[in-house]
Structures are given as structure tokens and as C-alpha cells.
Design an enzyme around this catalytic site. Sequence first.
Site, PDB file in Angstrom:
ATOM      1  N   HIS A  60      49.178  34.729  40.267  1.00  0.00           N
ATOM      2  CA  HIS A  60      48.764  35.389  39.020  1.00  0.00           C
ATOM      3  C   HIS A  60      48.023  34.402  38.123  1.00  0.00           C
ATOM      4  O   HIS A  60      48.589  33.404  37.689  1.00  0.00           O
ATOM      5  CB  HIS A  60      50.011  35.910  38.310  1.00  0.00           C
ATOM      6  N   HIS A 118      41.218  35.890  31.012  1.00  0.00           N
ATOM      7  CA  HIS A 118      42.093  37.044  30.828  1.00  0.00           C
ATOM      8  C   HIS A 118      41.680  37.915  29.651  1.00  0.00           C
ATOM      9  O   HIS A 118      41.784  39.142  29.696  1.00  0.00           O
ATOM     10  CB  HIS A 118      43.535  36.576  30.624  1.00  0.00           C
TER      11      HIS A 118
END
Length: 321
Positions: free
Chosen positions: A27, A69
Site C-alpha cells: 500500500h 495520494h
Amino acid sequence: MRKFWVLFVILALSSGVLAGEKIVIGHRGAAGYLPEHTLESYAFAYALGANYIEPDLVMTKDGVLICLHDIYLENTTNVEEIYPERRRPDGHWYALDFTLEEIKTLSVHERCRRDGRPYFPNRFPVGASRFEVPTFAEMIELIQGLNRTTGRNVGIYPELKKPSWHMRQGYDIAAALIEVLDRYGYRGPSARIFVQCFEAEILKRLRGEFHTELPLIQLVSASPAYWRMWTREGLAAIAEYADGIGPNKSIVEDNPDYVAWAHELGLLVHPYTFRADSLPRKYKSLEEELETFFFVYRVDGVFTDFPDVAKRLLRQAETIP
Ligand code: G3P
Ligand code: CA
């Protein structure tokens, strides 16, 4: 308690349910160990054994896909020091307001709050060493290069961030994604990739308008706006255009039937996000949480900041006779 788990894993292995098919997704790379969305973090996730590595994607002013992100730069870079005057009136520095050349002058650091405190105080020290914002193409070249030198076949798991927002700003992030993927040879249903997004319309567009056969994952938030996707009917609708779901892990915990429903509909289940340093109270360790998800809830993969922990668990399960 330990005996129960050993017995359970043996039963699960003997019924062919387990480990070989399950994947570990790094991740934001290996964000537990190095600043998220850096080539260093991706390389470390690769070295720790992740099966897939996740870049989140946004666009620059000159239309380049970069690994980040947020649509903002200030949470993970020093943009406020380098370009103090480039903040929009809403207080944010948008990646879309900067060219790639400008973004390459920034240093990436651990994710911080507005007051400068890191979200995860025990992670990589803020400001130590120097990391760049990578382009998506650089990320792919890193993974494909490592695949060549190691002989492994690690995949990529890109997430399109806020496609409809990008479109309102005049940028088609889906078209940019398909162009890069095509250039690097990701084509067809067996390509080593999953494309993920929270916005259903963009996944439908990838299937319909772009005719992509690449595996698609519908992300499912725990926010009430997504409640339909928590139902069996909602999952049936997703199965019309996607190959799997990436649910917030709390949805799986809250509904014991959720994974079975998805599997009955032919959907893979890859919940997010598993973190040793943000553990739900009911678990004593990340290992215990992962064991529960892999072998009780029977998910097909996990997004984790600590891919080494998940890989170790799966390897241990495989070696039980
Ligand atoms: O993409 C799966 C998971 O990463 C979704 O949450 O906010 O970490 O991108 P986020
Ligand atoms: Ca993501």
C-alpha cells in the site's frame, strides 16, 4: 487460541481455500517503512515480497501522471517552503497547478498534519534523506526492471484519484492512464495489474469507452454515500463491470456474509488498509488481524503498509503440512 488457528489453517488448506491464490498489495509501496509513493518505498515493498505494488495517481499541470495520494502537495512534500506563493485561496497547493519540472524540485516526506506533526510518529523521520515525487512511468519502469533482474512477476495496482474532479479541471485522467498502460504493455485480462477507483462511472467508462479488458477493482468506502455497495444487490451491480472490490475493512468486519456474497458473484475481495501502527482495538497484533481476514473472512488479498508481515503469514500457512 493458537491451537484453534493452526487447526483452522490446516482445514482451510485441505479444502483448497488458501494461500497460493492470495495476494499482498504494497500500500503506497511499503509505507510503514519509507515515505509513501516514492521509488524507494516501491522498491522496498518489492523486496519485502509484495505481489502487487500500489501507486495512487493524480495529474500535473502539463498532463503527466504522478504518484501521489492527494490532489494536494502539502501533506507529503515541502511545497509550502519552495513555492509559498502558489497556494490557492482555499489554502491548498494543488498538484495540478505545477508542472512536472516544478514538482521534481520538491522533497517528499512522511505524511504530516497541518501543524507539521507526522500521522505516524514512529515511521521514517520527517526531513531525513531526500525523496522525489515519481511519475507513474518511472514507477512502472522500476517494477518492470526489478521483474527482469529478479525473475519475479510483481504486478501494479494503480488507483485513479478523483477522476471527475480532474475532468472538471479539464484533465482526462482515465485517458492518460490507458495511454501509459498501453505504452508499457499492460493489455488484456491476464495482465499483471488491477486498476482501482472509488468512482464507479470511471470504471464503467474504462470498460465501455476504452474497451479495456484489464482487471478492474471497485473501491468501496465505509462512508454512508456508498451504502448501496454494502448490499448484495450493490455487489451484483458491480459485478457487471468490475472483477473485484476493494472494501474498507470495516465493511467486511460488520457483515459476515459480505465476502461470500462477492465470491458468489465472481468478485475478488481485497480490503484496505492493514497497519501495525493503527490497529483496531479488538486485535492484539497485525498478524492476528491479517489471520482473521485471510482465513476466517477468506479475503483474496490485502492492502497493507507492512507487506512483509502479510507475506510471512501466508508463507507460514503454506508450510503447515
Ligand atoms: O486503494 C485502496 C486504499 O488505498 C484506498 O484508500 O485513501 O489509502 O487510497 P487510500
Ligand atoms: Ca489507494
